[in-house]
Design a protein around this motif. Structure first.
Motif, PDB file in Angstrom:
ATOM      1  N   PRO A 134       0.836  -1.207   0.000  1.00 59.68           N
ATOM      2  CA  PRO A 134       0.000   0.000   0.000  1.00 59.68           C
ATOM      3  C   PRO A 134       0.874   1.261   0.000  1.00 59.68           C
ATOM      4  CG  PRO A 134      -0.525  -1.458   1.850  1.00 59.68           C
ATOM      5  CD  PRO A 134       0.691  -2.005   1.215  1.00 59.68           C
ATOM      6  N   GLN A 135       0.335   2.347  -0.553  1.00 61.36           N
ATOM      7  CA  GLN A 135       1.077   3.623  -0.580  1.00 61.36           C
ATOM      8  C   GLN A 135       0.446   4.555   0.457  1.00 61.36           C
ATOM      9  OE1 GLN A 135       1.585   5.004  -4.751  1.00 61.36           O
ATOM     10  NE2 GLN A 135       0.619   3.070  -5.263  1.00 61.36           N
ATOM     11  N   ALA A 136       0.835   4.353   1.706  1.00 61.34           N
ATOM     12  CA  ALA A 136       0.139   5.017   2.814  1.00 61.34           C
ATOM     13  C   ALA A 136       0.156   6.540   2.709  1.00 61.34           C
ATOM     14  CB  ALA A 136       0.765   4.574   4.128  1.00 61.34           C
ATOM     15  N   GLU A 137       1.300   7.093   2.322  1.00 58.34           N
ATOM     16  CA  GLU A 137       1.411   8.562   2.305  1.00 58.34           C
ATOM     17  C   GLU A 137       0.519   9.178   1.208  1.00 58.34           C
ATOM     18  OE1 GLU A 137       5.189  11.232   1.822  1.00 58.34           O
ATOM     19  OE2 GLU A 137       5.567   9.579   3.236  1.00 58.34           O
ATOM     20  N   ALA A 138       0.617   8.601   0.024  1.00 54.73           N
ATOM     21  CA  ALA A 138      -0.182   9.119  -1.102  1.00 54.73           C
ATOM     22  C   ALA A 138      -1.674   8.932  -0.813  1.00 54.73           C
ATOM     23  CB  ALA A 138       0.194   8.402  -2.387  1.00 54.73           C
ATOM     24  N   LEU A 139      -2.016   7.831  -0.150  1.00 48.45           N
ATOM     25  CA  LEU A 139      -3.421   7.575   0.180  1.00 48.45           C
ATOM     26  C   LEU A 139      -3.934   8.629   1.175  1.00 48.45           C
ATOM     27  CD1 LEU A 139      -5.071   4.171   0.673  1.00 48.45           C
ATOM     28  CD2 LEU A 139      -5.680   6.020   2.172  1.00 48.45           C
ATOM     29  N   ALA A 140      -3.126   8.900   2.207  1.00 50.90           N
ATOM     30  CA  ALA A 140      -3.549   9.879   3.222  1.00 50.90           C
ATOM     31  C   ALA A 140      -3.723  11.261   2.585  1.00 50.90           C
ATOM     32  CB  ALA A 140      -2.519   9.930   4.342  1.00 50.90           C
ATOM     33  N   ARG A 141      -2.839  11.587   1.641  1.00 54.94           N
ATOM     34  CA  ARG A 141      -2.915  12.912   1.001  1.00 54.94           C
ATOM     35  C   ARG A 141      -4.193  13.027   0.147  1.00 54.94           C
ATOM     36  NH1 ARG A 141      -1.015  17.198  -2.015  1.00 54.94           N
ATOM     37  NH2 ARG A 141      -0.920  16.729  -4.210  1.00 54.94           N
ATOM     38  N   LEU A 142      -4.466  11.973  -0.631  1.00 51.80           N
ATOM     39  CA  LEU A 142      -5.675  12.018  -1.470  1.00 51.80           C
ATOM     40  C   LEU A 142      -6.926  12.020  -0.594  1.00 51.80           C
ATOM     41  CD1 LEU A 142      -6.766  12.106  -4.368  1.00 51.80           C
ATOM     42  CD2 LEU A 142      -6.872   9.624  -4.339  1.00 51.80           C
ATOM     43  N   GLN A 143      -6.892  11.225   0.471  1.00 57.30           N
ATOM     44  CA  GLN A 143      -8.051  11.175   1.382  1.00 57.30           C
ATOM     45  C   GLN A 143      -8.323  12.564   1.979  1.00 57.30           C
ATOM     46  OE1 GLN A 143      -7.995   8.062   4.323  1.00 57.30           O
ATOM     47  NE2 GLN A 143      -9.598   9.013   5.548  1.00 57.30           N
ATOM     48  N   GLN A 144      -7.258  13.236   2.385  1.00 63.42           N
ATOM     49  CA  GLN A 144      -7.414  14.563   3.002  1.00 63.42           C
ATOM     50  C   GLN A 144      -8.027  15.541   1.987  1.00 63.42           C
ATOM     51  OE1 GLN A 144      -4.977  17.392   2.368  1.00 63.42           O
ATOM     52  NE2 GLN A 144      -6.412  18.632   3.572  1.00 63.42           N
ATOM     53  N   LEU A 145      -7.588  15.456   0.726  1.00 67.34           N
ATOM     54  CA  LEU A 145      -8.120  16.362  -0.308  1.00 67.34           C
ATOM     55  C   LEU A 145      -9.595  16.069  -0.589  1.00 67.34           C
ATOM     56  CD1 LEU A 145      -5.539  16.715  -3.217  1.00 67.34           C
ATOM     57  CD2 LEU A 145      -6.524  18.500  -1.778  1.00 67.34           C
ATOM     58  N   VAL A 146      -9.889  14.768  -0.683  1.00 67.53           N
ATOM     59  CA  VAL A 146     -11.263  14.356  -1.008  1.00 67.53           C
ATOM     60  C   VAL A 146     -12.213  14.761   0.121  1.00 67.53           C
ATOM     61  CG1 VAL A 146     -12.702  12.285  -1.275  1.00 67.53           C
ATOM     62  CG2 VAL A 146     -10.592  12.503  -2.568  1.00 67.53           C
ATOM     63  N   GLU A 147     -11.732  14.644   1.366  1.00 60.01           N
ATOM     64  CA  GLU A 147     -12.592  15.011   2.494  1.00 60.01           C
ATOM     65  C   GLU A 147     -12.771  16.532   2.601  1.00 60.01           C
ATOM     66  OE1 GLU A 147     -11.920  11.105   5.318  1.00 60.01           O
ATOM     67  OE2 GLU A 147     -10.691  12.874   5.687  1.00 60.01           O
ATOM     68  N   SER A 148     -11.792  17.278   2.132  1.00 62.33           N
ATOM     69  CA  SER A 148     -11.980  18.741   2.257  1.00 62.33           C
ATOM     70  C   SER A 148     -12.631  19.369   1.020  1.00 62.33           C
ATOM     71  CB  SER A 148     -10.674  19.465   2.621  1.00 62.33           C
ATOM     72  OG  SER A 148      -9.578  18.847   2.083  1.00 62.33           O
ATOM     73  N   ARG A 149     -12.732  18.656  -0.083  1.00 63.64           N
ATOM     74  CA  ARG A 149     -13.393  19.228  -1.266  1.00 63.64           C
ATOM     75  C   ARG A 149     -14.872  19.470  -1.010  1.00 63.64           C
ATOM     76  NH1 ARG A 149     -16.973  18.502  -4.502  1.00 63.64           N
ATOM     77  NH2 ARG A 149     -17.453  16.586  -3.370  1.00 63.64           N
ATOM     78  N   ARG A 150     -15.363  20.596  -1.430  1.00 65.75           N
ATOM     79  CA  ARG A 150     -16.786  20.929  -1.270  1.00 65.75           C
ATOM     80  C   ARG A 150     -17.235  21.720  -2.490  1.00 65.75           C
ATOM     81  NH1 ARG A 150     -16.098  18.589   2.759  1.00 65.75           N
ATOM     82  NH2 ARG A 150     -16.921  18.803   4.862  1.00 65.75           N
ATOM     83  N   THR A 151     -18.540  21.801  -2.693  1.00 64.03           N
ATOM     84  CA  THR A 151     -19.072  22.791  -3.631  1.00 64.03           C
ATOM     85  C   THR A 151     -19.324  24.045  -2.814  1.00 64.03           C
ATOM     86  OG1 THR A 151     -20.194  21.048  -4.859  1.00 64.03           O
ATOM     87  CG2 THR A 151     -20.968  23.291  -5.226  1.00 64.03           C
ATOM     88  N   LEU A 152     -18.607  25.106  -3.106  1.00 54.85           N
ATOM     89  CA  LEU A 152     -18.802  26.333  -2.326  1.00 54.85           C
ATOM     90  C   LEU A 152     -19.498  27.372  -3.184  1.00 54.85           C
ATOM     91  CD1 LEU A 152     -15.673  26.754  -0.055  1.00 54.85           C
ATOM     92  CD2 LEU A 152     -17.891  25.765   0.437  1.00 54.85           C
ATOM     93  N   ARG A 153     -20.705  27.738  -2.746  1.00 54.58           N
ATOM     94  CA  ARG A 153     -21.528  28.656  -3.538  1.00 54.58           C
ATOM     95  C   ARG A 153     -21.473  30.064  -2.962  1.00 54.58           C
ATOM     96  NH1 ARG A 153     -23.857  23.713  -2.553  1.00 54.58           N
ATOM     97  NH2 ARG A 153     -24.367  22.452  -4.376  1.00 54.58           N
ATOM     98  N   THR A 154     -20.446  30.337  -2.163  1.00 55.72           N
ATOM     99  CA  THR A 154     -20.280  31.649  -1.525  1.00 55.72           C
ATOM    100  C   THR A 154     -19.520  32.576  -2.481  1.00 55.72           C
ATOM    101  OG1 THR A 154     -18.255  30.759  -0.598  1.00 55.72           O
ATOM    102  CG2 THR A 154     -20.198  30.696   0.814  1.00 55.72           C
ATOM    103  N   PRO A 155     -19.476  33.884  -2.179  1.00 57.50           N
ATOM    104  CA  PRO A 155     -18.659  34.783  -3.031  1.00 57.50           C
ATOM    105  C   PRO A 155     -17.173  34.429  -2.921  1.00 57.50           C
ATOM    106  CG  PRO A 155     -20.160  36.029  -1.626  1.00 57.50           C
ATOM    107  CD  PRO A 155     -20.221  34.613  -1.159  1.00 57.50           C
ATOM    108  N   TYR A 156     -16.473  34.603  -4.012  1.00 53.42           N
ATOM    109  CA  TYR A 156     -15.028  34.347  -4.025  1.00 53.42           C
ATOM    110  C   TYR A 156     -14.297  35.697  -4.045  1.00 53.42           C
ATOM    111  CZ  TYR A 156     -16.359  29.571  -5.499  1.00 53.42           C
ATOM    112  OH  TYR A 156     -16.901  28.310  -5.584  1.00 53.42           O
ATOM    113  N   LYS A 157     -13.029  35.646  -3.636  1.00 58.69           N
ATOM    114  CA  LYS A 157     -12.246  36.888  -3.604  1.00 58.69           C
ATOM    115  C   LYS A 157     -12.151  37.483  -4.988  1.00 58.69           C
ATOM    116  CE  LYS A 157      -9.468  35.962   0.404  1.00 58.69           C
ATOM    117  NZ  LYS A 157      -8.249  35.351   0.904  1.00 58.69           N
ATOM    118  N   ARG A 158     -12.235  38.809  -5.031  1.00 60.07           N
ATOM    119  CA  ARG A 158     -12.059  39.474  -6.324  1.00 60.07           C
ATOM    120  C   ARG A 158     -10.636  39.227  -6.785  1.00 60.07           C
ATOM    121  NH1 ARG A 158     -14.691  42.476  -9.213  1.00 60.07           N
ATOM    122  NH2 ARG A 158     -16.798  43.148  -8.753  1.00 60.07           N
ATOM    123  N   PRO A 159     -10.463  38.779  -7.969  1.00 60.55           N
ATOM    124  CA  PRO A 159      -9.114  38.422  -8.417  1.00 60.55           C
ATOM    125  C   PRO A 159      -8.279  39.643  -8.743  1.00 60.55           C
ATOM    126  CG  PRO A 159     -10.683  38.215 -10.180  1.00 60.55           C
ATOM    127  CD  PRO A 159     -11.483  38.580  -8.983  1.00 60.55           C
TER     128      PRO A 159
END
Ligand SMILES: Cc1cc2nc3c(=O)[nH]c(=O)nc-3n(C[C@H](O)[C@H](O)[C@H](O)COP(=O)(O)O)c2cc1C
Length: 378
Positions: A134-159
């Motif tokens: 198993p690739q524990a480090e790569a798995l933990a990194r992808l898991q962390q990204l997948v768990e923090s991804r959201r659809t955010l419908r709030t205003p975004y910073k003006r670029p």
């Protein structure tokens, strides 16, 4: 860990994939190799030393059906799920070969077709007999990204406009297949963003004027006060509006009810919602869209890969502290989508359109509705 436990873990993480209306239209069927090759054999190829065959597809009973364009959104949603499922299996050391199911592929026998239940197969995963470390480090990194991804419908910073859009390198360790005829375009100049904001403001009301489509959407909106991890499908009204007191949630529930909508629309409610969406588009660092330049004959299987491309960009944005908010209403009705392609001088069909940027502030309440996914032993 047993293979069954690895499959369960991959499914538990993959169900965090985004899906249209959060309807989670995916299904996983699990077969013994002998049964699979005798009764299904959905993808041509050599029969190797296999332990198990998983068929991933659309659960016909969970798919949105009110508009023809939702077929594409269903396949893209399943593509995002399949990509995560495949990655999490491989990162746990399972040897997997992924094969796309050609559109009109059918089971070899009636028994095979029966065993698929309501599943429209899209991808076959051939699980090898030997395993890797198993690739524990790569798995933990992808898991962390997948768990923090959201659809955010709030205003975004003006670029800060005029600078180049930051390139977002892929974050997925494994791809089902190369993107092929799929292409991303990013718009970050103020003139294009303003034109697109006006376009969205003008046409987003269409969401409400198709009564069948709106009835289907309304079923997925939860008007309750629940928040946090919730077993099920759909989304909370407050994910669209921000926090609401009880009376306002009930007011939205009544005002948006399909039976009352023609009346409330006359008082400007739906116009207002459409222009607010236009306003959000205006306040985006960039807009991005995915177009398809391939042949119509291969479109169905490419839509699965479009889901993979969508997810990859979404995770890459998450990795950079950015968020993504799909704006699909401008693609769901062909006459509006064609006008959009014309406005963008885009020769190919647009399959996904979203705003992108760094949220001004994260939402104050978290919502995460998901159902459990258990591979069906067939
Ligand atoms: C193909 C596709 C189209 C989507 N279109 C929209 C959209 O038009 N508007 C929107 O607010 N969210 C849209 N979404 C986001 C979903 O509503 C969201 O993924 C789902 O509610 C689950 O929430 P999460 O992404 O925060 O996990 C879309 C998602 C997918 C995969």
């Amino acid at each position: 860990m047993l293979l069954a436990e690895k499959i369960k873990r991959a499914a538990d993480l993959a169900r965090l994939a985004p899906s249209s209306h959060n309807c989670q239209p995916w299904q996983v069927c699990s077969f013994e190799p002998d049964f699979y090759f005798t009764h299904l054999d959905l993808v041509a190829g050599a029969h190797r030393d296999l332990r198990q065959v998983l068929v991933l597809g659309l659960d016909r009973e969970r798919c949105l059906t009110a508009l023809p364009s939702l077929r594409r959104e269903m396949r893209m949603s399943a593509g995002a799920f399949a990509t995560l499922f495949y990655n999490f299996l491989r990162l746990q050391g399972v040897m997997v070969e992924a094969r796309l199911v050609p559109e009109h592929s059918a089971a070899l026998t009636e028994l095979g077709a029966l065993q698929l239940h309501h599943c429209e197969p899209l991808l076959v995963l051939l699980l090898g007999a030997v395993e890797q470390a198993p690739q524990a480090e790569a798995l933990a990194r992808l898991q962390q990204l997948v768990e923090s991804r959201r659809t955010l419908r709030t205003p975004y910073k003006r670029p800060v406009r005029g600078g180049p859009t930051p390139s977002l390198p892929t974050v997925l360790p494994y791809r089902l297949q190369d993107d092929g005829p799929l292409r991303w375009t990013h718009c970050d100049n103020s003139i294009d963003i303003e034109r697109l904001a006006r376009f969205v403001g003008q046409y987003a009301e269409r969401d409400f004027s198709d009564s069948r489509a709106w009835r289907e959407t309304y079923r997925y909106i939860d008007f309750s006060a629940r928040s946090g991890a919730i077993e099920g499908e759909g989304f909370n009204i407050q994910q669209l509006t921000g926090p609401l007191p009880a009376w306002k949630r009930w007011a939205y529930r009544a005002a948006l009810a399909p039976a009352l909508l023609p009346l409330t629309a006359r008082f400007g409610l739906t116009r207002n919602i459409a222009s607010q969406l236009g306003g959000l588009v205006r306040n985006s660092a960039a807009l991005c869209y995915l177009s398809y330049a391939g042949s119509p004959a291969r479109a169905a299987e490419q839509q699965l890969l479009a889901g993979e491309a969508m997810l990859d960009l979404w995770l890459a944005a998450t990795d950079r502290g950015m968020a993504l908010h799909p704006v699909s209403v401008v693609l769901q009705h062909s006459e509006i989508r064609e006008r959009l392609e014309c406005l963008l001088a885009e020769p190919d069909e647009i399959w996904f359109f979203a705003r992108l940027g760094e949220p001004i502030q994260p939402p104050t309440t978290e919502f995460r509705y998901r159902r459990a996914v258990s591979p069906l032993a067939c």
